[in-house]
Design a protein around this motif. Structure first.
Motif, PDB file in Angstrom:
ATOM      1  N   THR C 110       0.850  -1.188   0.000  1.00  0.00           N
ATOM      2  CA  THR C 110       0.000   0.000   0.000  1.00  0.00           C
ATOM      3  C   THR C 110       0.883   1.235   0.000  1.00  0.00           C
ATOM      4  N   LYS C 112       0.880   3.703   1.919  1.00  0.00           N
ATOM      5  CA  LYS C 112       1.328   4.024   3.273  1.00  0.00           C
ATOM      6  C   LYS C 112       2.605   3.233   3.607  1.00  0.00           C
ATOM      7  N   GLU C 113       2.551   1.946   3.310  1.00  0.00           N
ATOM      8  CA  GLU C 113       3.725   1.101   3.557  1.00  0.00           C
ATOM      9  C   GLU C 113       4.921   1.595   2.757  1.00  0.00           C
TER      10      GLU C 113
END
Lengths: 369, 318, 243
Positions: C110, C112-113
């Motif tokens: 993702t 965010k990751e």
């Protein structure tokens, strides 16, 4: 001289050891011409013609007899009125409708203008055009027979109208066009690829760092292709002649000389491309898109030049195939001699010199990084 | 020098025997904004095997291309065999042998056809200069009708060298001839260069492998277009700053990390199974031994060694 | 090394027409090992790596990578490996972060990751300031190190490195090997090919390939001992003579 021979021998080795090059060189042109010849030839038999005879007299009967006994055409029935014509075309089986005006025979006997209209389905333009040609020929020969018998001059004037396709592609136009296109593409493509391949391999570096001069390198590259492309041109001519019945009415020597000139021009264009292109891919891309598209669209090969906007006409003027097509048609179809094509020949010659000069100039004595 | 070029080929050859074969004076070259060579000076005398050592992007290929007249320098002046690389490129092209980075062979021509072709390009017969390439080419004789593309890396390298030699050049320029070639062929290749040198050939050769430096008579260490050092391998090694120690231990990687964090150790580099290190002023080897043993590392052996070219190179970079 | 086997190759054969690129290769690689693949150009290294990473299928033989049959389920294999080829595989016209985002996205991370991990990665490498620079303008040495970090960005079980240090200066080469060691300590198995003999000695085990066959395999120290020589270079030359 021995340097030159070894350059040429090396080039031949490259060509004959690479199936891809051989295929492009001989496979594609033959295939193109054969496909074309086949498409045109196979269709021209048993063409359905319907008749709208508003006169029904001895003359119309004789003309129809001649047409339907020629072997090319099938009688697809009589039509009663003009409204029936488009219905006939919609069936797809009728490729042409022959319309005799009323009192055709009477007018003919009285020496007046007698009209026959040939309406063809030009969605298949080659068939349409050939049909018109054949039918007109038959009518003219009938006219000739009558002229022998009577003193009155006969005027049968076939009028024809193409429906469904305003831009007609002539069959005779197509072979010279294909020839111009194929020879240009093959010559430019193969030479530009063979030079850029050496760029990619790094062998060009060593050739450059040798006593060979640019002109020697270029001529050594081009010479084998001149021979091969010339053989290629001959094959196309032979195919056109035997399969497509394309006449060679003019001087064969002149034709071959023009062929040689055009090939040299295309090859020097190929070298010019290779001086600009850094990789085989770019060379291929340039040869195909910079040369093929304009040639197909603007050389008069498919679309008549006279109908183009002025600016496109100018562009068309700098395309070598445009002039070569004119030369081919003049010599092959009209049987004209050099007197008629010296203008075009001079243009091609000029272009060749410019391209060759530019290629030798641009073919740098050094590496472009 | 202008007078020289009027003397003709033979006189020039004689003349060049006593003068530098290659003379570079502040040569610079940029590709766009990226400098490839910056104010480069080099002299190479007759009969030398001169090595250019450095990583990709050091400027080796650029210099070789300038010297072989393939590209023009932006500024500076280079003379090869007493001739200007810009003006007298024709003379130079006739007189040098050039082997570019990738072995420039025609893959679809046979071994023999390649050799014949390059001979004819220079207008010579193979048999006239066969003695020059005999040692190198004879292992290829059994494969003479094999296509060059089907040869192993080592054989390609031999063929490319034969092709570069066949016109008996006065200067041989070899750009990374040993890259991607197996260890045996590399060794043989340098042996061949040695033989050629004994016969009086001047050779300019580049390599990214530091361990080949010792085979050169003189060498230039280059990085990002700059000359780091130039001289005989032993001279360069003698210019190493400080004393070099070699360290073996039970855990090389751990030892490396410990040494790197110590202020008393001024440089440490992994070197195969060992570490190479230099110590700060006044620091004794016992200090390093104790440092490692304190951290649980055993079998610590440390002793002085002579620096290699690679050690010298790294000292210039750090 | 007693840990689990992560790569198992049995009788791997790869033919191209009449040319045999890999001739009955058999070997195993343990988890976390640094396994070196040595040999000249054309010895069959790249061919074998391509098969192991699911890019190409073997003519015959068994290839198990991270417990998966690589010849039958290449797509499964690709998820658990990282790959970095001869010339760095980053897009020159994208920025550092855009490259990372692309590769992270490819492996299903993702955003965010990706942001989190890339910040962590860049600060570990000490090049946070290069985050928004085009790869084209990043110094050569850093590109190589970035390419490696991107190849292990999705935390694969194995990373394949095909001549990652070819033509790199000696200092950058060693920095690159620091990264390899770090990855290995983190449990990533490293499969690497190289031309530099000193680098062969950085490996836990090496396999010497010539003419498509394995000529020698083992720990560098043991190999040197068994051939009774002092350098890997000499091992190489002896191996070639025996072949």
């Amino acid at each position: 001289m021995s340097r030159f021979i070894s350059l040429v021998r090396k080039e031949f080795n490259h060509i004959f050891r690479d199936r891809r090059t051989l295929l492009i060189l001989f496979g594609i042109p033959i295939m193109q011409i054969l496909i074309f010849g086949y498409v045109v030839n196979s269709d021209f038999k048993n063409i359905g013609i319907a008749v709208l005879d508003q006169s029904v007299d001895a003359h119309t009967q004789k003309i129809l007899n001649k047409i339907f006994s020629s072997g090319y055409f099938n009688f697809s029935g009589n039509i009663q009125n003009a409204q029936g014509i488009s219905d006939q075309f919609k069936t797809g089986k009728v490729k042409a409708v022959l319309v005799f005006e009323s009192e055709f025979g009477k007018k003919l006997d009285n020496g007046q203008l007698a009209n026959i209209q040939i309406i063809t389905d030009a969605s298949d333009p080659n068939v349409a055009n050939t049909t018109v040609g054949y039918v007109s020929g038959i009518i003219r020969s009938y006219q000739g027979e009558l002229a022998g018998q009577t003193v009155v001059q006969l005027i049968v004037e076939p009028q024809y109208r193409m429906v469904f396709n305003e831009n007609l592609i002539s069959a005779y136009m197509f072979v010279p066009g294909t020839m111009a296109l194929i020879l240009m593409l093959i010559s430019a493509l193969l030479t530009s690829i063979s030079v850029t391949r050496e760029k990619e391999l790094g062998t060009l570096e060593v050739i450059l760092v040798s006593p060979l001069r640019p002109a020697q390198i270029i001529i050594g590259k081009v010479a084998p292709y001149v021979l091969l492309a010339f053989i290629n041109g001959l094959v196309i001519l032979l195919l056109g002649y035997f399969i497509f019945n394309l006449p060679i009415s003019g001087s064969l020597v002149l034709l071959l000389a023009e062929l040689l000139l055009y090939i040299t021009l295309s090859l020097s264009l190929g070298i010019l491309i290779s001086t600009i292109a850094k990789s085989q891919q770019i060379a291929m891309f340039m040869s195909l898109f910079v040369l093929m598209l304009p040639t197909v669209l603007l050389s008069g090969f498919i679309f008549p030049i006279e109908n183009m906007p002025l600016i496109l006409q100018w562009i068309s003027a700098i395309l070598p195939p445009r002039w070569f097509i004119i030369i081919l048609k003049d010599i092959m179809l009209k049987g004209n001699g050099l007197a008629y094509v010296w203008n075009e020949t001079l243009i091609l010659l000029g272009m060749t010199l410019i391209f060759l000069f530019a290629a030798i100039r641009k073919f740098s004595i050094r590496l472009q990084v | 020098m202008t007078a020289e070029s009027k003397l003709g080929c033979r006189a020039n050859y004689f003349w060049s025997m006593n003068s530098p074969i290659v003379e570079c004076r502040s040569i610079s070259k940029k590709y766009g904004e990226i400098p490839a060579l910056v104010n480069f000076d080099i002299d190479i005398s007759a009969g030398e095997v001169f090595g250019m050592i450095g990583p990709d992007g050091a400027g080796k290929t650029t210099l070789f291309r300038i010297l072989s007249t393939l590209i023009l320098p932006d500024s500076g002046r280079a003379m090869v065999l007493g001739h200007d690389v810009v003006k007298d490129y024709r003379y130079i092209r006739k007189s040098i042998g050039f082997m570019p980075g990738r072995f420039s062979l025609y893959q679809d021509l046979t071994v023999e056809e390649n050799l014949k072709f390059y001979a004819s390009v220079f207008g010579v017969k193979i048999r006239d200069n066969y003695h020059l390439i005999k040692d190198i080419y004879s292992p290829l004789e059994p494969f003479r009708s094999r296509r060059a593309g089907k040869l192993s890396g080592g054989m390609k390298q031999k063929l490319a060298l034969s092709c570069a030699l066949i016109h008996k050049p006065m200067l041989l320029i070899l750009d990374e001839p040993t890259t991607g070639v197996d260890a045996v062929s590399r060794k043989e290749f340098w042996d061949h260069l040695g033989t050629l040198q004994t016969d009086g050939m001047t050779i300019l050769v580049s390599t990214p492998y530091m361990d080949e430096a010792q085979r050169c008579g003189r060498l230039a260490m280059v990085q990002k277009g700059h000359l780091l050092d130039i001289g005989k391998p032993d001279e360069i090694r003698s210019r190493f700053n400080g004393t070099l120690f070699q360290l073996t231990s039970s855990d090389r990687y751990q030892a490396l990390l410990i040494c790197r964090n110590s202020k008393q150790i001024s440089s440490v580099h992994a070197f195969g199974q060992t570490l190479h290190l230099t110590l700060a002023d006044g620091v004794q080897t016992e200090f390093v031994e104790n440092l490692l043993i304190d951290q649980g590392i055993v079998e610590v052996v440390i002793h002085e060694i002579p620096p290699s070219i690679e050690d010298c190179f790294m000292q210039y970079l750090t | 090394m007693e840990s689990e086997t992560i790569i198992e190759v049995r009788d791997l054969v790869k033919r191209f027409g009449s040319f045999i690129a890999n001739d009955h290769l058999s070997f195993t690689v343990a988890k976390g090992e640094i396994f070196g693949f040595l040999g000249a150009n054309g010895a069959g290294k790249t061919t074998a790596i391509r098969i192991l990473s699911g890019l190409s299928s073997p003519t015959s033989g068994y290839v198990f990578v991270a417990g998966i049959d690589a010849s039958r389920y290449p797509e499964q294999v690709k998820k658990s490996i990282g790959y970095m080829c001869q010339r760095f595989s980053l897009y020159e016209d994208l920025t550092v972060f855009e490259n990372i985002r692309l590769y992270g996205g490819v492996y299903g991370l993702t955003l965010k990751e990706i942001v989190l991990r890339s910040d962590e990665m860049l600060s570990r490498l000490g090049i946070t300031d290069l985050r928004d620079r085009l790869i084209r303008s990043v110094p050569l040495g850093w590109r190589q190190k970035l390419a490696f970090s991107v190849a292990i960005f999705h935390q694969p079980n194995i990373v394949f490195l095909d001549e990652p240090t070819g033509g790199v200066d000696p200092v950058t080469r060693r920095q690159f090997w620091d990264l390899i060691y770090e990855a290995s300590r983190a449990g990533i198995t490293v499969f690497v090919t190289t031309h530099y003999m000193d680098e062969a000695e950085y490996c836990d085990r090496v396999c010497i390939l010539s003419e498509g066959k394995i000529q020698a395999i083992g720990n560098p120290v043991e190999l040197k001992r068994s051939f009774n020589v002092t350098s890997m270079d000499e091992v190489f030359i002896k191996v070639a003579r025996n072949a």
